[in-house]
Design a protein around this motif. Structure first.
Motif, PDB file in Angstrom:
ATOM      1  N   GLU A 174       0.813  -1.291   0.212  1.00  0.00           N
ATOM      2  CA  GLU A 174       0.033   0.004   0.181  1.00  0.00           C
ATOM      3  C   GLU A 174       0.860   1.562  -0.098  1.00  0.00           C
ATOM      4  O   GLU A 174       1.414   1.514   0.239  1.00  0.00           O
ATOM      5  CB  GLU A 174      -0.778  -0.089   1.207  1.00  0.00           C
ATOM      6  N   ASN A 175       0.722   1.955  -1.276  1.00  0.00           N
ATOM      7  CA  ASN A 175       1.805   2.967  -1.291  1.00  0.00           C
ATOM      8  C   ASN A 175       3.393   2.669  -1.210  1.00  0.00           C
ATOM      9  O   ASN A 175       3.354   2.392  -1.763  1.00  0.00           O
ATOM     10  CB  ASN A 175       1.411   4.530  -0.324  1.00  0.00           C
ATOM     11  N   ASP A 176       3.051   3.275  -0.328  1.00  0.00           N
ATOM     12  CA  ASP A 176       5.034   3.124  -0.608  1.00  0.00           C
ATOM     13  C   ASP A 176       5.438   2.132   0.822  1.00  0.00           C
ATOM     14  O   ASP A 176       7.003   2.060   1.222  1.00  0.00           O
ATOM     15  CB  ASP A 176       6.121   4.612  -0.029  1.00  0.00           C
ATOM     16  N   PHE A 177       4.855   1.485   1.339  1.00  0.00           N
ATOM     17  CA  PHE A 177       4.637   0.267   2.666  1.00  0.00           C
ATOM     18  C   PHE A 177       4.934  -1.051   1.984  1.00  0.00           C
ATOM     19  O   PHE A 177       3.704  -1.127   1.380  1.00  0.00           O
ATOM     20  CB  PHE A 177       4.165   0.769   3.901  1.00  0.00           C
ATOM     21  N   GLN A 178       4.932  -2.314   2.548  1.00  0.00           N
ATOM     22  CA  GLN A 178       4.658  -3.374   2.614  1.00  0.00           C
ATOM     23  C   GLN A 178       4.278  -3.960   3.697  1.00  0.00           C
ATOM     24  O   GLN A 178       5.167  -3.573   4.605  1.00  0.00           O
ATOM     25  CB  GLN A 178       5.795  -3.721   1.937  1.00  0.00           C
ATOM     26  N   TYR A 179       3.020  -5.177   4.142  1.00  0.00           N
ATOM     27  CA  TYR A 179       2.712  -5.347   5.413  1.00  0.00           C
ATOM     28  C   TYR A 179       3.334  -6.935   5.468  1.00  0.00           C
ATOM     29  O   TYR A 179       2.137  -6.933   3.900  1.00  0.00           O
ATOM     30  CB  TYR A 179       1.707  -4.776   5.688  1.00  0.00           C
TER      31      TYR A 179
ATOM     32  N   VAL B  14       3.693  -9.045  12.345  1.00  0.00           N
ATOM     33  CA  VAL B  14       3.421  -8.600  11.579  1.00  0.00           C
ATOM     34  C   VAL B  14       4.291  -7.093  11.448  1.00  0.00           C
ATOM     35  O   VAL B  14       5.239  -7.101  11.990  1.00  0.00           O
ATOM     36  CB  VAL B  14       2.015  -7.057  11.212  1.00  0.00           C
ATOM     37  N   VAL B  15       5.323  -7.103  10.445  1.00  0.00           N
ATOM     38  CA  VAL B  15       6.500  -6.126   9.517  1.00  0.00           C
ATOM     39  C   VAL B  15       6.455  -5.615   8.330  1.00  0.00           C
ATOM     40  O   VAL B  15       6.237  -5.815   7.588  1.00  0.00           O
ATOM     41  CB  VAL B  15       7.811  -7.045   8.947  1.00  0.00           C
ATOM     42  N   ALA B  16       6.276  -4.514   9.339  1.00  0.00           N
ATOM     43  CA  ALA B  16       6.223  -3.255   8.299  1.00  0.00           C
ATOM     44  C   ALA B  16       7.119  -2.545   7.497  1.00  0.00           C
ATOM     45  O   ALA B  16       7.696  -2.252   8.395  1.00  0.00           O
ATOM     46  CB  ALA B  16       4.443  -2.594   8.449  1.00  0.00           C
ATOM     47  N   THR B  17       6.873  -2.652   6.152  1.00  0.00           N
ATOM     48  CA  THR B  17       8.535  -1.624   5.580  1.00  0.00           C
ATOM     49  C   THR B  17       8.244  -1.191   4.473  1.00  0.00           C
ATOM     50  O   THR B  17       7.462  -1.064   3.873  1.00  0.00           O
ATOM     51  CB  THR B  17       9.260  -2.932   5.304  1.00  0.00           C
TER      52      THR B  17
END
Length: 310
Positions: free
Chosen positions: A106-111, A143-146
């Motif tokens: 989503e946008n500039d993030f990956q979950y 959950v790991v968000a980058t």
């Protein structure tokens, strides 16, 4: 297996339409053979082989949601040393589907949500489970968000380890490049390692590249009363596209990490040589020379591995 099926079905029903099931499955993996020889003061020398296979699968559930899973297997020979799995649970070999979940972009993030490997800090000094297989070996559930927020790269972690103690882990690592070739970062984390009392960690790291050399300094400290510091200093020199050599010095106090690969309670040096035969096949040589911080007892490890990626 039931957990995997449940995860897949739930994700599909909630996040996709029936057409998503027609998406192709992307596969990649690695076959690796390693020889290892260890010495330790007061113990007999040991040696043996480690044979590993990993297969990663990913398929699209929608435009921004993927389903992932991993099958991993490993067996030991000789003195049966250096397993990446729990010998207490599996014996001398394992074959298991041990990672699974969904990836949301989503946008500039990956979950990434589910059971997965996890590294925290540039050298994985605080938490390291990327190389492990199966249950009870600190794979991460959560959950790991980058992604990036402006000029800042972020990793945000919330969940628990897969050890039998189910230790809770929360962390944030942020980094940015103030000038060309420099990256500075910081980490703050909270955990209850080994089901003990809650412990807070903070750290700072610096990376610098000049020419063919890359340098890293990674420092972690906990709020434990004693033995609460860990430090890694390293340099990698790339001779060309196929050959590089790394050297690391570390000191890792017993209460300074959550789950590190840097030999808790020890200090010493690692020397690593990598050679790429081609795009798929590589050679890795590693020599480790360590000593226990409290007793000065020495131990060494030599490892030679050939890996094939597909």
């Amino acid at each position: 297996m039931k957990k995997i099926i449940t995860t897949a079905l739930a994700a599909a029903m909630v996040l996709t339409t029936g057409a998503a099931f027609a998406a192709p499955v992307e596969l990649d993996g690695q076959v690796k053979v390693q020889y290892r020889s260890n010495t330790a003061d007061g113990d007999p020398d040991t040696q043996g082989g480690i044979y590993s296979f990993r297969l990663n699968a990913k398929t699209a559930l929608s435009n921004n949601v993927d389903l992932f899973a991993r099958f991993a297997a490993q067996s030991l020979s000789g003195d049966k040393i250096g397993p990446d799995f729990s010998k207490a649970k599996y014996g001398n070999s394992v074959a298991v589907i041990d990672q699974y979940g969904i990836i949301v972009k989503e946008n500039d993030f990956q979950y990434k949500v589910g059971r997965q490997g996890l590294s925290i800090s540039p050298t994985a000094l605080l938490y390291s489970s990327e190389g492990y297989i199966g249950e009870d070996m600190v794979l991460f559930d959560g959950v790991v968000a980058t992604g990036k927020s402006g000029v800042t790269s972020l990793q945000i972690v919330a969940g628990k380890s897969d050890k039998d103690t189910k230790d809770k882990v929360y962390s944030v690592h942020a980094s940015y490049s103030p000038v060309k070739d420099w990256t500075v970062g910081g980490t703050i984390a909270k955990a209850n390692p080994n089901a003990g009392s809650d412990r807070t960690f903070w750290g700072t790291d610096v990376q610098y590249t000049t020419g063919k050399a890359s340098f890293v300094a990674d420092y972690i400290k906990s709020d434990a009363d004693t033995k609460n510091d860990a430090l890694v200093l390293g340099v990698t020199y790339a001779f060309d596209d196929k050959n590089n050599l790394s050297a690391y010095s570390h000191r890792t106090d017993a209460n300074a990490d959550i789950y590190t690969d840097w030999d808790r309670g020890e200090k010493g040096a690692y020397y690593i040589y990598n050679h790429k035969f081609d795009k798929t096949t590589s050679l890795n040589l590693l020599y480790k020379s360590n000593s226990a911080i409290d007793t000065d007892a020495d131990n060494t490890s030599f490892r030679a591995a050939v890996a094939y990626k597909f």
